[in-house]
Design a protein around this motif. Structure first.
Motif, PDB file in Angstrom:
ATOM      1  N   ALA A 222       0.698  -1.232   0.124  1.00  7.87           N
ATOM      2  CA  ALA A 222      -0.064  -0.043  -0.118  1.00  7.87           C
ATOM      3  C   ALA A 222       1.111   1.323   0.117  1.00  7.87           C
ATOM      4  CB  ALA A 222      -0.913   0.146   1.167  1.00  7.87           C
ATOM      5  N   PHE A 223       2.105   1.140   0.279  1.00 10.11           N
ATOM      6  CA  PHE A 223       2.918   2.210   0.643  1.00 10.11           C
ATOM      7  C   PHE A 223       3.055   3.329  -0.684  1.00 10.11           C
ATOM      8  CE2 PHE A 223       7.056   4.206   1.504  1.00 10.11           C
ATOM      9  CZ  PHE A 223       6.903   4.883   2.718  1.00 10.11           C
ATOM     10  N   GLU A 224       2.923   2.761  -1.900  1.00 10.03           N
ATOM     11  CA  GLU A 224       3.142   3.300  -3.179  1.00 10.03           C
ATOM     12  C   GLU A 224       1.816   4.275  -3.173  1.00 10.03           C
ATOM     13  OE1 GLU A 224       2.844  -0.635  -4.326  1.00 10.03           O
ATOM     14  OE2 GLU A 224       3.947  -0.176  -2.420  1.00 10.03           O
ATOM     15  N   HIS A 225       0.913   4.066  -2.311  1.00 11.89           N
ATOM     16  CA  HIS A 225      -0.299   5.290  -2.733  1.00 11.89           C
ATOM     17  C   HIS A 225      -0.109   6.165  -1.566  1.00 11.89           C
ATOM     18  CE1 HIS A 225      -2.032   1.717  -5.088  1.00 11.89           C
ATOM     19  NE2 HIS A 225      -2.324   1.116  -3.999  1.00 11.89           N
ATOM     20  N   PHE A 226       0.909   6.423  -0.792  1.00  8.43           N
ATOM     21  CA  PHE A 226       0.739   7.473   0.096  1.00  8.43           C
ATOM     22  C   PHE A 226       1.389   8.756  -0.384  1.00  8.43           C
ATOM     23  CE2 PHE A 226       1.116   3.611   3.321  1.00  8.43           C
ATOM     24  CZ  PHE A 226      -0.207   3.214   3.469  1.00  8.43           C
ATOM     25  N   CYS A 227       2.065   8.695  -1.561  1.00  9.28           N
ATOM     26  CA  CYS A 227       2.679   9.941  -1.950  1.00  9.28           C
ATOM     27  C   CYS A 227       1.954   9.931  -3.503  1.00  9.28           C
ATOM     28  CB  CYS A 227       4.037  10.009  -1.948  1.00  9.28           C
ATOM     29  SG  CYS A 227       4.767  11.385  -2.657  1.00  9.28           S
ATOM     30  N   SER A 228       1.501  11.046  -3.919  1.00  8.30           N
ATOM     31  CA  SER A 228       1.322  11.174  -5.485  1.00  8.30           C
ATOM     32  C   SER A 228       2.339  11.511  -6.336  1.00  8.30           C
ATOM     33  CB  SER A 228       0.059  11.939  -5.606  1.00  8.30           C
ATOM     34  OG  SER A 228       0.468  13.441  -5.427  1.00  8.30           O
ATOM     35  N   VAL A 229       2.285  11.314  -7.704  1.00  7.55           N
ATOM     36  CA  VAL A 229       3.219  11.862  -8.398  1.00  7.55           C
ATOM     37  C   VAL A 229       3.418  13.415  -8.223  1.00  7.55           C
ATOM     38  CG1 VAL A 229       3.750  12.320 -10.976  1.00  7.55           C
ATOM     39  CG2 VAL A 229       2.953  10.014 -10.280  1.00  7.55           C
ATOM     40  N   GLU A 230       2.253  14.062  -8.262  1.00  5.53           N
ATOM     41  CA  GLU A 230       2.396  15.671  -8.152  1.00  5.53           C
ATOM     42  C   GLU A 230       3.118  15.887  -6.778  1.00  5.53           C
ATOM     43  OE1 GLU A 230      -0.529  14.290 -11.048  1.00  5.53           O
ATOM     44  OE2 GLU A 230      -0.373  13.731  -8.745  1.00  5.53           O
ATOM     45  N   GLU A 231       2.689  15.128  -5.553  1.00  5.94           N
ATOM     46  CA  GLU A 231       3.287  15.462  -4.500  1.00  5.94           C
ATOM     47  C   GLU A 231       4.931  15.254  -4.546  1.00  5.94           C
ATOM     48  OE1 GLU A 231      -0.078  14.805  -1.275  1.00  5.94           O
ATOM     49  OE2 GLU A 231       0.914  12.943  -2.224  1.00  5.94           O
ATOM     50  N   TYR A 232       5.409  14.155  -5.278  1.00  3.54           N
ATOM     51  CA  TYR A 232       6.778  13.602  -5.471  1.00  3.54           C
ATOM     52  C   TYR A 232       7.356  15.005  -6.055  1.00  3.54           C
ATOM     53  CZ  TYR A 232      10.613  11.809  -8.089  1.00  3.54           C
ATOM     54  OH  TYR A 232      11.833  11.851  -8.873  1.00  3.54           O
ATOM     55  N   ARG A 233       6.857  15.206  -7.410  1.00  3.41           N
ATOM     56  CA  ARG A 233       7.586  16.246  -8.226  1.00  3.41           C
ATOM     57  C   ARG A 233       7.576  17.578  -7.581  1.00  3.41           C
ATOM     58  NH1 ARG A 233       6.093  16.493 -14.446  1.00  3.41           N
ATOM     59  NH2 ARG A 233       8.242  16.476 -14.598  1.00  3.41           N
ATOM     60  N   ALA A 234       6.572  18.008  -6.508  1.00  3.93           N
ATOM     61  CA  ALA A 234       6.794  19.143  -5.738  1.00  3.93           C
ATOM     62  C   ALA A 234       7.578  19.150  -4.570  1.00  3.93           C
ATOM     63  CB  ALA A 234       5.255  19.530  -5.298  1.00  3.93           C
ATOM     64  N   GLY A 235       8.578  17.961  -4.460  1.00  8.38           N
ATOM     65  CA  GLY A 235       9.578  17.737  -3.529  1.00  8.38           C
ATOM     66  C   GLY A 235       8.914  17.451  -2.108  1.00  8.38           C
ATOM     67  N   GLN A 236       7.880  16.978  -1.995  1.00  2.12           N
ATOM     68  CA  GLN A 236       7.030  16.714  -0.752  1.00  2.12           C
ATOM     69  C   GLN A 236       7.306  15.267  -0.130  1.00  2.12           C
ATOM     70  OE1 GLN A 236       2.983  17.826  -1.564  1.00  2.12           O
ATOM     71  NE2 GLN A 236       3.593  20.093  -1.756  1.00  2.12           N
TER      72      GLN A 236
END
Length: 206
Positions: free
Chosen positions: A129-143
């Motif tokens: 399930a861990f892959e669902h805890f951060c979105s692509v958009e959040e990753y690209r925003a450095g979050q």
């Protein structure tokens, strides 16, 4: 993080065919063969459950939180060992299926869980399930680091000192292709095309 709508698109859509083909409480995450591919899928999944139970030191009468519990395979295994389990998911159909099979499952955003939600737990687990805890958009925003850090902080808050948390997840290695190459319109069967298909199948996830 993936929303209820995102995860319903991924998991509620396949709910009926999944249960008919693999089983009511079967796994949707990787099994544990340890190199012995003469084992059946069911045997390898059971080996995984045994490994997880041992890793979190689950004992009869312990309380275990299953984060992103899917159709409840780990909960089913632990319950048979006398462990009390509580599961959370964002998929309506997964939750309904689990409840039909006698499992204590709630539709709940794992980021909102505190000791006040379900009380304290002796240990916790999250399989696939861990892959669902951060979105692509959040990753690209450095979050990403802040999101994962807060998630682990929340889980630590429901566990005792020394309480164990098991995570099974996928990670990108050093040969991962650049994000901009991940696209369903990339050349057929290329790395970019395959990862693009995965991203489209599992929206809101990274």
């Amino acid at each position: 993080m993936a929303t209820n709508q995102d995860l319903d698109f991924t998991y509620s859509l396949i709910d009926k065919i999944f249960r008919l083909s693999i089983g009511e409480t079967a796994d949707f995450s990787g099994a544990k063969y340890d190199g012995d591919f003469s084992m059946s899928l069911e045997e390898a999944q059971r080996r995984k459950h045994e490994y997880v139970a041992e890793s979190i030191n689950a004992k009869p009468d312990d309380r275990v939180l299953d984060i992103g519990c899917g159709w409840g395979p780990l909960m089913t295994y632990l319950n048979a060992q006398g462990v009390e389990t509580t599961g959370v998911t964002l998929s309506q159909k997964q939750a309904a299926a689990c409840r039909r099979n006698g499992l204590d499952v709630h539709i709940k955003d794992c980021r909102t869980i505190t000791r006040d939600t379900f009380g304290p737990f002796d240990s916790a687990a999250s399989l696939g399930a861990f892959e669902h805890f951060c979105s692509v958009e959040e990753y690209r925003a450095g979050q990403q680091d802040a999101i994962y850090g807060k998630f682990f902080e929340n889980i630590a808050g429901v566990l005792p000192p020394g309480g164990r948390f098991f995570v099974q997840t996928m990670v990108f290695g050093p040969n991962m292709i650049p994000y901009d190459e991940m696209n369903v319109d990339a050349p057929h069967k290329s790395d970019g095309h395959i990862v693009g298909l995965i991203a489209k199948t599992i929206p809101g996830s990274w």
